[in-house]
Design a protein around this motif. Sequence first.
Motif, mmCIF file in Angstrom:
data_model
loop_
_atom_site.group_PDB
_atom_site.id
_atom_site.type_symbol
_atom_site.label_atom_id
_atom_site.label_comp_id
_atom_site.label_asym_id
_atom_site.label_seq_id
_atom_site.Cartn_x
_atom_site.Cartn_y
_atom_site.Cartn_z
ATOM 1 N N UNK A 166 46.328 32.655 40.884
ATOM 2 C CA UNK A 166 46.520 31.908 42.128
ATOM 3 C C UNK A 166 45.272 31.971 42.992
ATOM 4 N N UNK A 167 44.726 33.173 43.164
ATOM 5 C CA UNK A 167 43.534 33.330 44.004
ATOM 6 C C UNK A 167 42.366 32.537 43.436
ATOM 7 N N UNK A 168 42.173 32.594 42.125
ATOM 8 C CA UNK A 168 41.102 31.806 41.498
ATOM 9 C C UNK A 168 41.342 30.311 41.700
ATOM 10 N N UNK A 169 42.590 29.893 41.571
ATOM 11 C CA UNK A 169 42.950 28.484 41.685
ATOM 12 C C UNK A 169 42.653 27.957 43.092
ATOM 13 N N UNK A 170 43.093 28.688 44.117
ATOM 14 C CA UNK A 170 42.891 28.208 45.496
ATOM 15 C C UNK A 170 41.405 28.204 45.864
ATOM 16 N N UNK A 171 40.657 29.181 45.408
ATOM 17 C CA UNK A 171 39.212 29.168 45.648
ATOM 18 C C UNK A 171 38.590 27.989 44.914
ATOM 19 N N UNK A 172 39.110 27.668 43.723
ATOM 20 C CA UNK A 172 38.633 26.478 43.014
ATOM 21 C C UNK A 172 38.793 25.225 43.858
ATOM 22 N N UNK A 173 39.947 25.080 44.518
ATOM 23 C CA UNK A 173 40.113 23.952 45.431
ATOM 24 C C UNK A 173 39.058 24.007 46.540
#
Length: 362
Positions: free
Chosen positions: A148-155
């Motif tokens: 989740x943390x990687x995903x939101x930073x990706x955004x």
Amino acid sequence: MASNKTSSNQTPPQAGAQPLCAVKEMPNRPLDTHVNEHRAGLIRVTEKKWVNGTVIRYCFLDQPATWQGADGQKEAVRAAFAQWKGLGIGLEFREVNEPREAMLRIGFEGGAGSWSYVGRDNVDYATDPRERTMNFGWDLTTPYGRDTALHEIGHALGFSHEHQNPNAGIVWDEQAVLDYFAGAPNFWNAEKTRHNILRKLKPWETDGSEWDRDSIMHYQFPQGLILQPSQYRSQPLLPANGFSARDIAEALRFYPPLQPTLPELRPWESQRIQIGSGEQIDFMITPDVSRQYTVQTFGNMDTVMVLFEQMDGEDIFYAGDDDSGTDFNARIQVRLFRGRRYLLRIRLYYAQQSGEGAMMMW
């Protein structure tokens, strides 16, 4: 992929029961009416990306109290930033305490979902320092939470949802999707579900890339929501944990490692811009005289141009201009000071002809 939780001591839901990230719906920046589809596409695929070399400052918000995160949750976010940086990208991440200094302002409100503004929307639209630009609504210390943390930073770096890639060939059972996301744990209305699941991105928003079902930007889906590819009628679609090979390649394409030395931009010396769409060229400026300077691009091209001042080993935003989708050229007029060092970074969206552009400082 998105993520799972309501409180940090809960057992993560089984695959297919996770709450998912919901991207904020933002208006497209208007382009001139005569901009053709090819030019618009090249602008759109890059416009939310940061200029490479940007120091992205982030902070954790402690007010209101419902936004505060436990130390373990903050550490998980710090670790995710370190993982993105560990890919070798040219961006830098720096934690600050003052929200007014931060481009990303992070909250941990349980029950409010996990979400982020996309790329430069963080500074173009979320301008109130009291406003969150990212929220985590569940435990980040589980494998799913770390993704989740990687995903939101990706955004936040400008990357979109991979399951909405128009090249994925996904055919949805639309009513099943609407019914599923209307229930626990997401409780989304039809509009939010269509925006985050059913809506296909424009081809240029994914730069024509093939479907990457293991992307960190892909959701998990339970069986029965997807009609095609047919195997997902009877089995869930579960991306692998962490970054995929294509995630890494795309991150390095937009944010390659920085050059150790840069060419110097001097007054009245024309510099030709010979880079491809989405690529970047950088210059060092060390003025001999303190005075007002103008830096401008020339030619039929769309660029974003950003000037940084180097202070105490850090690049501080000084000025910038984005001429994309207009008939104007990027132009910065600013006072520069003798004895100081500045970095000029120019990312190209579109050029009418290869190698046609140029730039000059005077």
